[in-house]
Design a protein around this motif. Structure first.
Motif, PDB file in Angstrom:
ATOM      1  N   UNK A 202      32.393  38.321  13.651  1.00 34.53           N
ATOM      2  CA  UNK A 202      32.474  36.878  13.445  1.00 34.53           C
ATOM      3  C   UNK A 202      31.202  36.384  12.767  1.00 34.53           C
ATOM      4  N   UNK A 203      31.369  35.502  11.781  1.00 36.54           N
ATOM      5  CA  UNK A 203      30.230  34.907  11.092  1.00 36.54           C
ATOM      6  C   UNK A 203      29.714  33.739  11.921  1.00 36.54           C
ATOM      7  N   UNK A 204      28.422  33.766  12.236  1.00 39.48           N
ATOM      8  CA  UNK A 204      27.796  32.698  13.027  1.00 39.48           C
ATOM      9  C   UNK A 204      26.861  31.905  12.125  1.00 39.48           C
ATOM     10  N   UNK A 205      26.937  30.579  12.205  1.00 37.31           N
ATOM     11  CA  UNK A 205      26.086  29.754  11.346  1.00 37.31           C
ATOM     12  C   UNK A 205      25.825  28.409  12.033  1.00 37.31           C
ATOM     13  N   UNK A 206      24.801  27.731  11.565  1.00 34.48           N
ATOM     14  CA  UNK A 206      24.393  26.459  12.149  1.00 34.48           C
ATOM     15  C   UNK A 206      25.449  25.385  11.892  1.00 34.48           C
ATOM     16  N   UNK A 207      25.675  24.563  12.872  1.00 33.36           N
ATOM     17  CA  UNK A 207      26.706  23.518  12.749  1.00 33.36           C
ATOM     18  C   UNK A 207      26.373  22.479  11.690  1.00 33.36           C
ATOM     19  N   UNK A 208      25.122  22.443  11.252  1.00 32.00           N
ATOM     20  CA  UNK A 208      24.747  21.493  10.198  1.00 32.00           C
ATOM     21  C   UNK A 208      25.295  21.912   8.832  1.00 32.00           C
ATOM     22  N   UNK A 209      25.701  23.178   8.709  1.00 28.90           N
ATOM     23  CA  UNK A 209      26.286  23.672   7.460  1.00 28.90           C
ATOM     24  C   UNK A 209      27.798  23.508   7.548  1.00 28.90           C
ATOM     25  N   UNK A 210      28.385  22.883   6.568  1.00 28.34           N
ATOM     26  CA  UNK A 210      29.829  22.647   6.599  1.00 28.34           C
ATOM     27  C   UNK A 210      30.569  23.981   6.481  1.00 28.34           C
ATOM     28  N   UNK A 211      31.588  24.147   7.316  1.00 30.73           N
ATOM     29  CA  UNK A 211      32.322  25.407   7.353  1.00 30.73           C
ATOM     30  C   UNK A 211      32.952  25.748   6.000  1.00 30.73           C
ATOM     31  N   UNK A 212      33.345  24.721   5.250  1.00 29.86           N
ATOM     32  CA  UNK A 212      33.951  24.973   3.940  1.00 29.86           C
ATOM     33  C   UNK A 212      32.954  25.605   2.970  1.00 29.86           C
ATOM     34  N   UNK A 213      31.681  25.219   3.090  1.00 31.74           N
ATOM     35  CA  UNK A 213      30.658  25.808   2.234  1.00 31.74           C
ATOM     36  C   UNK A 213      30.450  27.286   2.584  1.00 31.74           C
ATOM     37  N   UNK A 214      30.425  27.583   3.886  1.00 34.00           N
ATOM     38  CA  UNK A 214      30.261  28.971   4.328  1.00 34.00           C
ATOM     39  C   UNK A 214      31.450  29.813   3.882  1.00 34.00           C
ATOM     40  N   UNK A 215      32.661  29.280   4.070  1.00 39.17           N
ATOM     41  CA  UNK A 215      33.865  30.016   3.703  1.00 39.17           C
ATOM     42  C   UNK A 215      33.926  30.250   2.194  1.00 39.17           C
ATOM     43  N   UNK A 216      33.566  29.228   1.429  1.00 38.13           N
ATOM     44  CA  UNK A 216      33.562  29.377  -0.029  1.00 38.13           C
ATOM     45  C   UNK A 216      32.597  30.481  -0.466  1.00 38.13           C
ATOM     46  N   UNK A 217      31.426  30.534   0.144  1.00 35.57           N
ATOM     47  CA  UNK A 217      30.435  31.552  -0.198  1.00 35.57           C
ATOM     48  C   UNK A 217      30.939  32.950   0.147  1.00 35.57           C
ATOM     49  N   UNK A 218      31.550  33.090   1.311  1.00 40.43           N
ATOM     50  CA  UNK A 218      32.055  34.406   1.715  1.00 40.43           C
ATOM     51  C   UNK A 218      33.275  34.823   0.893  1.00 40.43           C
ATOM     52  N   UNK A 219      34.043  33.868   0.426  1.00 40.81           N
ATOM     53  CA  UNK A 219      35.165  34.202  -0.452  1.00 40.81           C
ATOM     54  C   UNK A 219      34.659  34.769  -1.782  1.00 40.81           C
ATOM     55  N   UNK A 220      33.520  34.244  -2.268  1.00 41.92           N
ATOM     56  CA  UNK A 220      32.905  34.813  -3.475  1.00 41.92           C
ATOM     57  C   UNK A 220      32.483  36.258  -3.234  1.00 41.92           C
TER      58      UNK A 220
END
Length: 641
Positions: A331-349
């Motif tokens: 599971x990818x863990x990240x700070x709640x201040x980062x929008x999940x869509x931004x994290x998902x977009x980066x990992x999709x790249x």
């Protein structure tokens, strides 16, 4: 002549240093870099420099005599094996480096098996012969014992030993040798053919660090290799790598198999046709743009927006499948201040660049998951995300990737008919042989269900992995046949058949005997005779199986299968009690029945009735109102006979 040569090895065998020497001797670089000095030409990424290992399969170009060589330096660490395998698919020849200090190691055998699967002609270079106490001849015998008996010594071309080695493997040549003796040109041509056909494998030795034997090896490699690409045929190519440049442009790396490619050409892949906007020729991290490329070349293009690694381009529409499949998920863990869509977009790249990641979004738990080979890969991903996307992530403890299948054929029925909607689907779900995935068949008559709606059913069955009932893991090793179905000219809408299809699949699984599958290793262990008892005991405790041990000199070889879950960390234990003198080779061996089903079910805690994506309940309509019919009553309520 264009030749693509791959450099492969176990980690720390000296691949990158060897590649630097080739580039230096062919005047491609002015100064030889070193991994430990963080200045090598091919390990140009900052993460590679900091860690001192190759992570990405980078390439360089040099010319020698009348040939243009594309050298691909591949990762040696097992966590980056998928990157290595993707590069193997475009190699004309491969060079396996083996450390004279360590001999044939576990990952060396994995590399060898992959090269055999893809039928890549292979050379060996025994490296680090400058180390005290090393013996290239004994390593050659080890290669013959563990990999292939058809490995010849290339130190002297042609000495009597090599002349006889070649003659013994060709009846006509042997008769010629007995009658009139050795003819160099005849032997040379025969040797080139045998190497290309994977009948023999040539081996030389030296030291890449001290520049001993490398140039001599290159000279022999040049003489003994040849390619024959036809630029007059129709255009065919294969996608082997995808990257995004500093401007965010998607760059697709191609091996041209035939024909020519020009800027502004329109090319087809899958159901899509797109225009090539730029052609780049990369060497290291730099590139030059060209207007045209021809068969045999490795180039990178822009303009292909959705092509994926393994795709065929042009007249070649064959999709390559890969063996190196991750067996862990995290599971990818990240700070709640980062929008999940931004994290998902980066990992999709990242997913387009490394499709083995299989990035997916769990809608129910609002989580991002990735598939990985091991913890080193997770550490590298943390650095990549920070460097490229400028935010921090971490990962949960890696967990085994389980799958599910069924034990006997069942029929599944699904009906979706809320007010002003209508779709019904009948499926036959049958188990198939292991590691076959999900396949589809269709025996439905067009009089019962239109071709368009039949295609919708097929699309919805194959568009994604479907959840099993025991753990919610991906359903696999089943053949699903569309038996019949029904739509309505007025009330059937696009999403109706998705609903009916999923419900039919789920209803069938409810009636089936479901089985959990777990990943297995095919292992090969070589140890001293006095350690066999310890090894066999460890294998049994790990719920593995083994064949009858084979004796070879004062060593014993043990082969068999063992669950990844119980053996994934065994290499550390093994190295400890063998004092580094044993050999452990682990190759992904597909999926088989889980050894601890109840424990896995309890650990995962999947609730089949609470899965938001699936239900086995059908919906029917009476008097303008929809009502639910549970799976155990659905078959009797269906409209189709």
């Amino acid at each position: 002549m264009h030749k693509t040569i791959g450099i492969l090895a176990h980690v720390d065998a000296g691949k990158t240093t060897f590649s630097e020497q080739l580039l230096y001797h062919t005047k491609t670089i002015r100064q030889r870099g070193r991994v430990d000095h963080q200045d090598s030409f091919l390990d140009s990424h900052s993460i590679e420099k900091n860690r001192g290992i190759t992570i990405f399969a980078d390439q360089a170009i040099f010319s020698y005599n009348d040939s243009t060589y594309y050298i691909i330096d591949t990762p040696g660490h097992v966590d980056f094996s998928p990157e290595m395998e993707r590069a193997i698919q475009v190699m004309d020849y491969a060079i396996i480096l083996i450390s004279a200090v360590d001999g044939v190691e576990g990952h060396t055998e994995t590399v060898w098996q992959l090269l055999r699967k893809h039928q890549v002609p292979t050379f060996f270079f025994v490296n680090k012969t400058d180390y005290e106490g090393t013996d290239a001849a004994s390593v050659l015998e080890e290669i013959r014992a563990n990999l292939s008996g058809d490995v010849c010594n290339l130190t002297t071309l042609f000495d009597e030993e090599l002349i006889e080695f070649i003659a013994e493997r060709d009846e006509e040549l042997l008769d010629k040798y007995m009658d009139t003796g050795f003819e160099q040109e005849l032997w040379l041509n025969k040797m080139k053919t045998m190497i290309k056909e994977n009948k023999i494998f040539a081996c030389a030795s030296g030291s890449a660090l001290k520049d001993i034997g490398v140039f001599e090896f290159l000279d022999k490699l040049d003489v003994l290799t040849e390619t024959s690409y036809n630029s007059l045929k129709n255009f065919e190519a294969k996608v082997y790598k995808i990257r995004h440049d500093e401007s965010g442009n998607r760059v697709t790396f191609l091996k041209l198999l035939s024909g020519k490619l020009k800027v502004r050409d329109e090319v087809k892949y899958g159901q899509k046709t797109e225009k090539i906007t730029q052609i780049r020729v990369y060497s290291g991290n730099k590139f030059q743009t060209v207007d045209q490329a021809t068969a045999g070349e490795l180039v990178a293009v822009t303009g292909l927006t959705t092509a994926s690694i393994g795709d065929g381009i042009g007249d070649n529409q064959e999709k390559v499948t890969f063996d190196m499949v991750p067996t862990l998920k995290s599971k990818v863990l990240f700070d709640s201040s980062i929008h999940v869509k931004e994290v998902l977009r980066s990992f999709k790249l990242l997913d387009t660049e490394d499709p083995s990641l299989r990035v997916y979004w769990d809608e129910h738990f609002q989580e991002i998951h990735v598939h990985v080979m091991g913890v080193i890969q997770l550490e590298v991903l943390v650095q990549i995300v920070q460097e490229r996307f400028h935010f921090q992530v971490s990962f949960g403890e890696p967990r085994i990737l389980y799958k599910e299948t069924i034990n006997a054929p069942v029929r599944g029925y699904g009906h979706f008919e809320p007010l002003k909607h209508y779709a019904e689907v009948h499926l036959l779900i049958e188990p198939t042989t292991r590691n076959r995935g999900v396949s589809f068949d269709n025996v439905c008559h067009a009089n019962d269900l239109s071709i368009g709606n039949q295609n919708l059913v097929k699309h919805h069955l194959l568009e994604r992995h479907h959840h099993g009932l025991l753990t919610g893991s991906a359903l696999t090793d089943v053949k699903i046949t569309l038996l019949t179905g029904r739509g309505h000219n007025e009330h059937t809408h696009g999403g109706d058949f998705r609903e009916a299809t999923y419900r039919a699949l789920r209803q069938g699984l409810e009636k089936a005997e479901n089985v959990i599958l777990e990943p297995f290793y095919d292992y090969k262990i070589k140890v001293d005779m006095d350690l066999i008892g310890r090894v066999l005991s460890d294998i049994q405790q790990a719920h593995g199986t083994f064949e009858s041990p084979e004796n070879t000199g004062d060593k014993v070889i043990i082969k068999g299968r063992v669950p990844v879950a119980t053996f994934m960390n065994y290499s550390t234990t093994f190295a400890s009690f063998t004092h580094g003198k044993g050999t452990l080779s682990l190759l992904f061996g597909g999926y088989d029945r889980c050894h601890n089903t109840e424990e896995v079910i309890n650990s995962i805690g999947y609730n089949k009735d609470a899965d938001p994506e699936y239900t086995s309940t059908s919906i029917f309509c009476a008097k303008g109102t929809g009502y639910k019919v549970p799976w155990y009553e659905a078959e009797q309520a269906m409209h189709c006979l």
